[in-house]
Scaffold this motif. Structure first.
Motif, PDB file in Angstrom:
ATOM      1  N   GLU A 179       0.824  -1.204   0.000  1.00 51.82           N
ATOM      2  CA  GLU A 179       0.000   0.000   0.000  1.00 51.82           C
ATOM      3  C   GLU A 179       0.860   1.256   0.000  1.00 51.82           C
ATOM      4  N   PRO A 180       0.351   2.332  -0.681  1.00 55.44           N
ATOM      5  CA  PRO A 180      -0.964   2.451  -1.296  1.00 55.44           C
ATOM      6  C   PRO A 180      -1.103   1.986  -2.748  1.00 55.44           C
ATOM      7  N   PRO A 181      -0.087   1.408  -3.407  1.00 56.81           N
ATOM      8  CA  PRO A 181      -0.286   1.027  -4.808  1.00 56.81           C
ATOM      9  C   PRO A 181      -1.490   0.113  -5.043  1.00 56.81           C
ATOM     10  N   LEU A 182      -1.708  -0.880  -4.159  1.00 58.72           N
ATOM     11  CA  LEU A 182      -2.811  -1.812  -4.384  1.00 58.72           C
ATOM     12  C   LEU A 182      -4.153  -1.097  -4.343  1.00 58.72           C
ATOM     13  N   SER A 183      -4.372  -0.266  -3.349  1.00 60.27           N
ATOM     14  CA  SER A 183      -5.660   0.423  -3.253  1.00 60.27           C
ATOM     15  C   SER A 183      -5.837   1.459  -4.361  1.00 60.27           C
ATOM     16  N   ILE A 184      -4.745   2.065  -4.810  1.00 61.14           N
ATOM     17  CA  ILE A 184      -4.838   2.982  -5.957  1.00 61.14           C
ATOM     18  C   ILE A 184      -5.293   2.220  -7.192  1.00 61.14           C
ATOM     19  N   ALA A 185      -4.669   1.053  -7.419  1.00 63.40           N
ATOM     20  CA  ALA A 185      -5.046   0.249  -8.584  1.00 63.40           C
ATOM     21  C   ALA A 185      -6.499  -0.191  -8.499  1.00 63.40           C
ATOM     22  N   ARG A 186      -6.927  -0.621  -7.321  1.00 61.14           N
ATOM     23  CA  ARG A 186      -8.325  -1.059  -7.174  1.00 61.14           C
ATOM     24  C   ARG A 186      -9.304   0.089  -7.345  1.00 61.14           C
ATOM     25  N   THR A 187      -8.923   1.273  -6.921  1.00 61.31           N
ATOM     26  CA  THR A 187      -9.801   2.434  -7.077  1.00 61.31           C
ATOM     27  C   THR A 187      -9.950   2.809  -8.543  1.00 61.31           C
ATOM     28  N   LEU A 188      -8.855   2.736  -9.303  1.00 59.17           N
ATOM     29  CA  LEU A 188      -8.874   3.213 -10.692  1.00 59.17           C
ATOM     30  C   LEU A 188      -9.216   2.131 -11.704  1.00 59.17           C
ATOM     31  N   LEU A 189      -8.859   0.884 -11.416  1.00 60.35           N
ATOM     32  CA  LEU A 189      -9.106  -0.213 -12.364  1.00 60.35           C
ATOM     33  C   LEU A 189     -10.348  -1.026 -12.008  1.00 60.35           C
ATOM     34  N   GLY A 190     -10.837  -0.864 -10.791  1.00 56.78           N
ATOM     35  CA  GLY A 190     -11.895  -1.712 -10.272  1.00 56.78           C
ATOM     36  C   GLY A 190     -11.346  -2.568  -9.154  1.00 56.78           C
ATOM     37  N   PRO A 191     -12.222  -3.083  -8.279  1.00 56.71           N
ATOM     38  CA  PRO A 191     -11.755  -3.761  -7.065  1.00 56.71           C
ATOM     39  C   PRO A 191     -11.163  -5.135  -7.293  1.00 56.71           C
ATOM     40  N   GLN A 192     -11.322  -5.694  -8.498  1.00 59.14           N
ATOM     41  CA  GLN A 192     -10.803  -7.033  -8.774  1.00 59.14           C
ATOM     42  C   GLN A 192      -9.565  -6.926  -9.664  1.00 59.14           C
ATOM     43  N   VAL A 193      -8.393  -7.152  -9.062  1.00 54.88           N
ATOM     44  CA  VAL A 193      -7.137  -7.110  -9.813  1.00 54.88           C
ATOM     45  C   VAL A 193      -6.287  -8.307  -9.418  1.00 54.88           C
ATOM     46  N   TRP A 194      -5.337  -8.651 -10.288  1.00 59.34           N
ATOM     47  CA  TRP A 194      -4.292  -9.597  -9.919  1.00 59.34           C
ATOM     48  C   TRP A 194      -2.950  -8.908 -10.085  1.00 59.34           C
ATOM     49  N   VAL A 195      -1.929  -9.485  -9.456  1.00 62.49           N
ATOM     50  CA  VAL A 195      -0.632  -8.818  -9.354  1.00 62.49           C
ATOM     51  C   VAL A 195       0.454  -9.693  -9.968  1.00 62.49           C
ATOM     52  N   ASP A 196       1.247  -9.089 -10.833  1.00 63.07           N
ATOM     53  CA  ASP A 196       2.434  -9.736 -11.379  1.00 63.07           C
ATOM     54  C   ASP A 196       3.654  -9.023 -10.807  1.00 63.07           C
ATOM     55  N   LEU A 197       4.756  -9.727 -10.668  1.00 60.02           N
ATOM     56  CA  LEU A 197       5.958  -9.119 -10.105  1.00 60.02           C
ATOM     57  C   LEU A 197       7.184  -9.573 -10.867  1.00 60.02           C
ATOM     58  N   GLU A 198       7.915  -8.597 -11.396  1.00 65.67           N
ATOM     59  CA  GLU A 198       9.144  -8.837 -12.127  1.00 65.67           C
ATOM     60  C   GLU A 198      10.224  -7.919 -11.578  1.00 65.67           C
ATOM     61  N   ALA A 199      11.439  -8.064 -12.093  1.00 63.76           N
ATOM     62  CA  ALA A 199      12.540  -7.198 -11.676  1.00 63.76           C
ATOM     63  C   ALA A 199      13.493  -6.984 -12.834  1.00 63.76           C
ATOM     64  N   ARG A 200      14.228  -5.899 -12.744  1.00 56.40           N
ATOM     65  CA  ARG A 200      15.324  -5.629 -13.675  1.00 56.40           C
ATOM     66  C   ARG A 200      16.542  -5.260 -12.850  1.00 56.40           C
ATOM     67  N   LEU A 201      17.688  -5.774 -13.273  1.00 58.81           N
ATOM     68  CA  LEU A 201      18.947  -5.435 -12.622  1.00 58.81           C
ATOM     69  C   LEU A 201      19.944  -4.988 -13.669  1.00 58.81           C
ATOM     70  N   ASN A 202      20.514  -3.789 -13.478  1.00 57.39           N
ATOM     71  CA  ASN A 202      21.664  -3.325 -14.261  1.00 57.39           C
ATOM     72  C   ASN A 202      22.898  -3.444 -13.375  1.00 57.39           C
ATOM     73  N   HIS A 203      23.957  -4.034 -13.891  1.00 58.07           N
ATOM     74  CA  HIS A 203      25.171  -4.203 -13.105  1.00 58.07           C
ATOM     75  C   HIS A 203      25.902  -2.878 -12.922  1.00 58.07           C
ATOM     76  N   ALA A 204      26.646  -2.796 -11.849  1.00 56.67           N
ATOM     77  CA  ALA A 204      27.425  -1.594 -11.551  1.00 56.67           C
ATOM     78  C   ALA A 204      28.615  -1.474 -12.500  1.00 56.67           C
ATOM     79  N   GLY A 205      29.008  -0.220 -12.753  1.00 50.42           N
ATOM     80  CA  GLY A 205      30.222   0.041 -13.509  1.00 50.42           C
ATOM     81  C   GLY A 205      30.143  -0.238 -14.991  1.00 50.42           C
TER      82      GLY A 205
END
Length: 276
Positions: free
Chosen positions: A102-128
């Motif tokens: 929170e608050p991302p989940l409640s923001i999404a439910r307010t704007l998209l509707g109360p029924q959402v599912w969540v995906d999670l990914e990542a990106r990594l850039n190496h240092a230097g």
């Protein structure tokens, strides 16, 4: 929608005859002005969304996964430069609390509707590593021109959570405010040039930005003095929308199924369990 002190509350009735027209109440701590900003400009910055200790734990988890997957043939990796990591909820339980961030989940439910599912990914850039960047792109390149009369315009909200400090050395995140509202500006593939009206953002660990999935954005190329650039991408998607990415390294022991097995109905919905 009504305001109650510091919270906005929206009462939804879901038009599901078979389920008896269930009601859902969504409360969020952000203001109506914040919601209007996200809808109008396509982005909303959330400073200090995660504290430093949590950010560090998640950053280390992302690094562990990147090191474990980098040499896999199916990895989405540019060796020594960057790597995309898919299906994080299946790969490490440390990410599971982000389902209810929170608050991302409640923001999404307010704007998209109360029924959402969540995906999670990542990106990594190496240092230097100098010159590492992501060109201009939007996440849902499916809007046709001309627009068909009954076309269903795609709406998703994506939350980019930064786990490292992002300065000029690592390269700014550039956004084109309002670009999610109109037709595709038809930016050439691979374009990294500045655009009129672009906004540059920098971040501290734990900062985040919510973007509409059709907002055009890019990153400025890194310098040789760049540190790690690790970020999480939480995708909030209407529950009836389905997409099988079928990319990246598959989890050897999918944790979502184990989490869902004894979870409550809300958690299972957030994990993508939805029927009509």
């Amino acid at each position: 929608m009504r305001a109650d002190g510091t919270r906005l509350s929206t009462e939804f009735v879901i038009n599901d005859q078979g389920a008896g027209y269930p009601r859902r109440t969504v409360e969020t701590s952000v203001s109506q002005e914040d919601l209007d900003t996200l809808v109008r400009s396509g982005y909303l910055v959330l400073r200090g969304l995660l504290d430093g200790a949590i950010s560090d734990v998640l950053a280390q988890a992302v690094l562990r996964l990147a090191e474990a997957e980098a040499d896999r043939p199916e990895a989405e990796s540019l060796p020594g430069d960057s790597i995309y990591l898919r299906a994080l909820l299946d790969k490490d339980e440390v990410f599971h609390p982000l389902l209810r961030l929170e608050p991302p989940l409640s923001i999404a439910r307010t704007l998209l509707g109360p029924q959402v599912w969540v995906d999670l990914e990542a990106r990594l850039n190496h240092a230097g590593r100098p010159g590492v960047a992501v060109p201009w792109h939007a996440h849902l390149p499916v809007v046709p021109d001309p627009l068909p009369v009954l076309f269903s315009y795609p709406h998703q909200i994506h939350c980019l959570v930064y786990l490292d400090r992002i300065t000029e050395k690592e390269g700014a995140l550039c956004l084109l405010p309002g670009s999610h509202l109109g037709r595709d500006p038809r930016i050439p593939l691979g374009d990294q040039n500045d655009r009129p009206g672009q906004v540059e953002l920098f971040f501290e660990p734990g900062d985040a930005v919510l973007i509409h999935a059709n907002l055009w954005h890019r990153t400025v190329p890194s310098s040789a003095a760049a540190g790690y650039r690790r970020l999480l991408l939480l995708g909030y998607v209407p529950s009836w929308v389905r997409s099988d990415i079928s990319r990246g390294v598959v989890a050897e022991r999918p944790l979502k199924a184990e989490l869902a097995r004894e979870a409550d109905p809300e958690t299972r919905e957030l994990l993508g369990e939805f029927e009509w």
